[in-house]
Design a protein around this motif. Structure first.
Motif, PDB file in Angstrom:
ATOM      1  N   GLY A 149     -80.668 -20.762 -70.131  1.00 17.92           N
ATOM      2  CA  GLY A 149     -79.369 -20.129 -70.302  1.00 17.92           C
ATOM      3  C   GLY A 149     -78.360 -21.057 -70.960  1.00 17.92           C
ATOM      4  O   GLY A 149     -77.565 -20.639 -71.806  1.00 17.92           O
ATOM      5  N   ILE A 150     -78.401 -22.343 -70.582  1.00 12.22           N
ATOM      6  CA  ILE A 150     -77.501 -23.328 -71.198  1.00 12.22           C
ATOM      7  C   ILE A 150     -77.801 -23.450 -72.687  1.00 12.22           C
ATOM      8  O   ILE A 150     -76.889 -23.465 -73.523  1.00 12.22           O
ATOM      9  CB  ILE A 150     -77.641 -24.685 -70.489  1.00 12.22           C
ATOM     10  CG1 ILE A 150     -77.180 -24.572 -69.026  1.00 12.22           C
ATOM     11  CG2 ILE A 150     -76.823 -25.747 -71.211  1.00 12.22           C
ATOM     12  CD1 ILE A 150     -77.418 -25.830 -68.224  1.00 12.22           C
ATOM     13  N   LYS A 151     -79.074 -23.524 -73.020  1.00  6.72           N
ATOM     14  CA  LYS A 151     -79.451 -23.625 -74.440  1.00  6.72           C
ATOM     15  C   LYS A 151     -78.968 -22.407 -75.219  1.00  6.72           C
ATOM     16  O   LYS A 151     -78.466 -22.524 -76.341  1.00  6.72           O
ATOM     17  CB  LYS A 151     -80.965 -23.756 -74.572  1.00  6.72           C
ATOM     18  CG  LYS A 151     -81.535 -25.069 -74.076  1.00  6.72           C
ATOM     19  CD  LYS A 151     -83.046 -25.060 -74.232  1.00  6.72           C
ATOM     20  CE  LYS A 151     -83.679 -26.318 -73.640  1.00  6.72           C
ATOM     21  NZ  LYS A 151     -85.147 -26.303 -73.743  1.00  6.72           N
TER      22      LYS A 151
ATOM     23  N   GLN B 192     -72.587 -27.208 -65.151  1.00  7.12           N
ATOM     24  CA  GLN B 192     -73.153 -28.169 -64.205  1.00  7.12           C
ATOM     25  C   GLN B 192     -73.593 -27.518 -62.896  1.00  7.12           C
ATOM     26  O   GLN B 192     -74.561 -27.940 -62.279  1.00  7.12           O
ATOM     27  CB  GLN B 192     -72.130 -29.280 -63.905  1.00  7.12           C
ATOM     28  CG  GLN B 192     -71.995 -30.304 -65.015  1.00  7.12           C
ATOM     29  CD  GLN B 192     -71.019 -31.416 -64.662  1.00  7.12           C
ATOM     30  OE1 GLN B 192     -70.256 -31.295 -63.704  1.00  7.12           O
ATOM     31  NE2 GLN B 192     -71.045 -32.482 -65.430  1.00  7.12           N
ATOM     32  N   ASP B 193     -72.862 -26.471 -62.482  1.00  7.03           N
ATOM     33  CA  ASP B 193     -73.215 -25.836 -61.217  1.00  7.03           C
ATOM     34  C   ASP B 193     -74.462 -24.974 -61.323  1.00  7.03           C
ATOM     35  O   ASP B 193     -74.997 -24.530 -60.300  1.00  7.03           O
ATOM     36  CB  ASP B 193     -72.041 -24.982 -60.721  1.00  7.03           C
ATOM     37  CG  ASP B 193     -71.607 -23.958 -61.763  1.00  7.03           C
ATOM     38  OD1 ASP B 193     -71.849 -24.203 -62.968  1.00  7.03           O
ATOM     39  OD2 ASP B 193     -71.033 -22.924 -61.376  1.00  7.03           O
ATOM     40  N   ILE B 194     -74.919 -24.718 -62.540  1.00  7.09           N
ATOM     41  CA  ILE B 194     -76.170 -23.963 -62.734  1.00  7.09           C
ATOM     42  C   ILE B 194     -77.099 -24.775 -63.635  1.00  7.09           C
ATOM     43  O   ILE B 194     -77.697 -24.252 -64.578  1.00  7.09           O
ATOM     44  CB  ILE B 194     -75.899 -22.571 -63.333  1.00  7.09           C
ATOM     45  CG1 ILE B 194     -74.994 -22.673 -64.580  1.00  7.09           C
ATOM     46  CG2 ILE B 194     -75.294 -21.631 -62.315  1.00  7.09           C
ATOM     47  CD1 ILE B 194     -74.820 -21.354 -65.302  1.00  7.09           C
ATOM     48  N   ALA B 195     -77.209 -26.072 -63.348  1.00  7.43           N
ATOM     49  CA  ALA B 195     -78.003 -26.961 -64.187  1.00  7.43           C
ATOM     50  C   ALA B 195     -79.465 -26.568 -64.228  1.00  7.43           C
ATOM     51  O   ALA B 195     -80.193 -26.929 -65.161  1.00  7.43           O
ATOM     52  CB  ALA B 195     -77.869 -28.399 -63.679  1.00  7.43           C
ATOM     53  N   TRP B 196     -79.908 -25.831 -63.200  1.00 10.17           N
ATOM     54  CA  TRP B 196     -81.314 -25.409 -63.167  1.00 10.17           C
ATOM     55  C   TRP B 196     -81.636 -24.376 -64.251  1.00 10.17           C
ATOM     56  O   TRP B 196     -82.786 -24.209 -64.639  1.00 10.17           O
ATOM     57  CB  TRP B 196     -81.643 -24.814 -61.793  1.00 10.17           C
ATOM     58  CG  TRP B 196     -80.657 -23.750 -61.370  1.00 10.17           C
ATOM     59  CD1 TRP B 196     -79.532 -23.916 -60.635  1.00 10.17           C
ATOM     60  CD2 TRP B 196     -80.720 -22.355 -61.683  1.00 10.17           C
ATOM     61  NE1 TRP B 196     -78.872 -22.726 -60.457  1.00 10.17           N
ATOM     62  CE2 TRP B 196     -79.588 -21.736 -61.090  1.00 10.17           C
ATOM     63  CE3 TRP B 196     -81.613 -21.558 -62.390  1.00 10.17           C
ATOM     64  CZ2 TRP B 196     -79.333 -20.378 -61.192  1.00 10.17           C
ATOM     65  CZ3 TRP B 196     -81.364 -20.206 -62.498  1.00 10.17           C
ATOM     66  CH2 TRP B 196     -80.237 -19.626 -61.905  1.00 10.17           C
TER      67      TRP B 196
ATOM     68  N   ASP C  38     -69.222 -29.665 -73.945  1.00  9.27           N
ATOM     69  CA  ASP C  38     -68.352 -28.836 -73.113  1.00  9.27           C
ATOM     70  C   ASP C  38     -69.150 -27.756 -72.383  1.00  9.27           C
ATOM     71  O   ASP C  38     -68.913 -27.504 -71.192  1.00  9.27           O
ATOM     72  CB  ASP C  38     -67.264 -28.189 -73.977  1.00  9.27           C
ATOM     73  CG  ASP C  38     -66.263 -29.203 -74.502  1.00  9.27           C
ATOM     74  OD1 ASP C  38     -66.208 -30.322 -73.949  1.00  9.27           O
ATOM     75  OD2 ASP C  38     -65.555 -28.886 -75.483  1.00  9.27           O
ATOM     76  N   GLU C  39     -70.071 -27.121 -73.092  1.00 21.41           N
ATOM     77  CA  GLU C  39     -70.877 -26.075 -72.452  1.00 21.41           C
ATOM     78  C   GLU C  39     -71.786 -26.662 -71.389  1.00 21.41           C
ATOM     79  O   GLU C  39     -71.956 -26.076 -70.314  1.00 21.41           O
ATOM     80  CB  GLU C  39     -71.695 -25.334 -73.509  1.00 21.41           C
ATOM     81  CG  GLU C  39     -72.576 -24.227 -72.965  1.00 21.41           C
ATOM     82  CD  GLU C  39     -71.784 -23.186 -72.183  1.00 21.41           C
ATOM     83  OE1 GLU C  39     -72.278 -22.757 -71.116  1.00 21.41           O
ATOM     84  OE2 GLU C  39     -70.682 -22.823 -72.623  1.00 21.41           O
ATOM     85  N   ARG C  40     -72.356 -27.801 -71.665  1.00 26.88           N
ATOM     86  CA  ARG C  40     -73.217 -28.444 -70.667  1.00 26.88           C
ATOM     87  C   ARG C  40     -72.416 -28.846 -69.432  1.00 26.88           C
ATOM     88  O   ARG C  40     -72.885 -28.706 -68.298  1.00 26.88           O
ATOM     89  CB  ARG C  40     -73.896 -29.669 -71.285  1.00 26.88           C
ATOM     90  CG  ARG C  40     -75.053 -30.224 -70.470  1.00 26.88           C
ATOM     91  CD  ARG C  40     -75.645 -31.425 -71.165  1.00 26.88           C
ATOM     92  NE  ARG C  40     -74.654 -32.503 -71.317  1.00 26.88           N
ATOM     93  CZ  ARG C  40     -74.898 -33.629 -71.964  1.00 26.88           C
ATOM     94  NH1 ARG C  40     -76.068 -33.820 -72.550  1.00 26.88           N
ATOM     95  NH2 ARG C  40     -73.959 -34.556 -72.060  1.00 26.88           N
ATOM     96  N   HIS C  41     -71.177 -29.336 -69.654  1.00 31.60           N
ATOM     97  CA  HIS C  41     -70.322 -29.711 -68.528  1.00 31.60           C
ATOM     98  C   HIS C  41     -69.901 -28.474 -67.735  1.00 31.60           C
ATOM     99  O   HIS C  41     -69.845 -28.515 -66.492  1.00 31.60           O
ATOM    100  CB  HIS C  41     -69.093 -30.449 -69.039  1.00 31.60           C
ATOM    101  CG  HIS C  41     -68.129 -30.850 -67.965  1.00 31.60           C
ATOM    102  ND1 HIS C  41     -68.380 -31.873 -67.071  1.00 31.60           N
ATOM    103  CD2 HIS C  41     -66.901 -30.346 -67.625  1.00 31.60           C
ATOM    104  CE1 HIS C  41     -67.373 -31.987 -66.232  1.00 31.60           C
ATOM    105  NE2 HIS C  41     -66.454 -31.074 -66.549  1.00 31.60           N
ATOM    106  N   ALA C  42     -69.588 -27.385 -68.437  1.00 30.27           N
ATOM    107  CA  ALA C  42     -69.173 -26.161 -67.749  1.00 30.27           C
ATOM    108  C   ALA C  42     -70.314 -25.534 -66.960  1.00 30.27           C
ATOM    109  O   ALA C  42     -70.063 -24.746 -66.040  1.00 30.27           O
ATOM    110  CB  ALA C  42     -68.631 -25.152 -68.766  1.00 30.27           C
TER     111      ALA C  42
END
Length: 230
Positions: A89-91, A81-85, A75-79
């Motif tokens: 931060g995602i981790k 997506q617009d800042i995949a770079w 869910d967090e990875r999907h949310a």
């Protein structure tokens, strides 16, 4: 002795009997719960270990907290997506989510063990209260009858001491079972932490692939632009 005891001492004995029953009920229920939890965690660890990507994980073998962690990471990875770079931060956000799930699982595993700690702590004192009350009653009876014979004193004192014995019989298993369940809780928490680490390993691998694909696309675009310029 129980039937001949006074109402206060008898009430203390009944209370201790209830505490003993609760102790063994919690022990049985938590033993079954921990056994099933350990099996689920082992299956989930094996599934995550054999998986090459978070999306390819066999969810049929991951239930309970493992499935919740996988869903939270997805869910967090999907949310994001617009800042995949922003892979770091995602981790970080996924780690925060997993830490909250670990804490919730720890609280769930410890549920019910506090009752054992309470019983183990207060049962000896409850039994001691029954003993003191019974001895006071015996001495009051001695003063009323003005008889100091051991045959007069012994039954009341024996009934009083029975309350202390029941208190110890209730408290000792409660303390031993509480310590055993605490060790099992620590072991389960360690396995939950292992699952969280494996989820983060797959997340890091997926983000690395995604970043590599983005970088490759940029290189291709740069090559096309350079060729067009030439």
């Amino acid at each position: 002795m129980f039937l001949n005891a006074g109402p206060v001492v008898r009430s203390v004995m009944i209370l201790l009997f209830v505490g003993c029953i609760l102790t063994w009920t919690v022990a049985l229920a938590k033993t079954v719960e921990f056994t099933l939890a350990r099996r689920r965690l082992e299956k989930a660890k094996d599934a995550l270990e054999m998986s090459n990507s978070l999306d390819q994980t066999d969810e049929a073998r991951c239930d309970g907290v493992a499935q919740t962690m996988i869903a939270a990471a997805r869910d967090e990875r999907h949310a994001s997506q617009d800042i995949a770079w922003d892979s770091e931060g995602i981790k970080e956000r996924i780690v925060l989510s997993l830490e909250r799930l670990e804490a919730a699982e720890s609280r769930r595993l410890m549920r019910g063990t506090g009752l054992l700690a309470t019983i183990g702590a207060i049962a000896p004192f409850v039994g001691l209260f029954g003993t003191v009350w019974g001895i006071m009653t015996s001495f009051t009876g001695i003063a009323a009858t003005k008889a100091t014979s051991l045959a007069v004193v012994a039954p009341g004192i024996a009934e009083a001491l029975l309350a202390t014995a029941i208190g110890l019989v209730t408290a000792i298993p409660a303390v031993v079972i509480y310590n055993a369940l605490s060790r099992q809780t620590v072991a389960c928490r360690a396995e939950v932490a292992d699952i969280a680490a494996q989820v983060m390993r797959l997340v890091s691998r997926d983000l690395g692939r995604m970043q590599g694909a983005v970088d490759s696309g940029r290189v291709v675009q740069l090559g096309v632009r350079t060729a067009a310029a030439e």
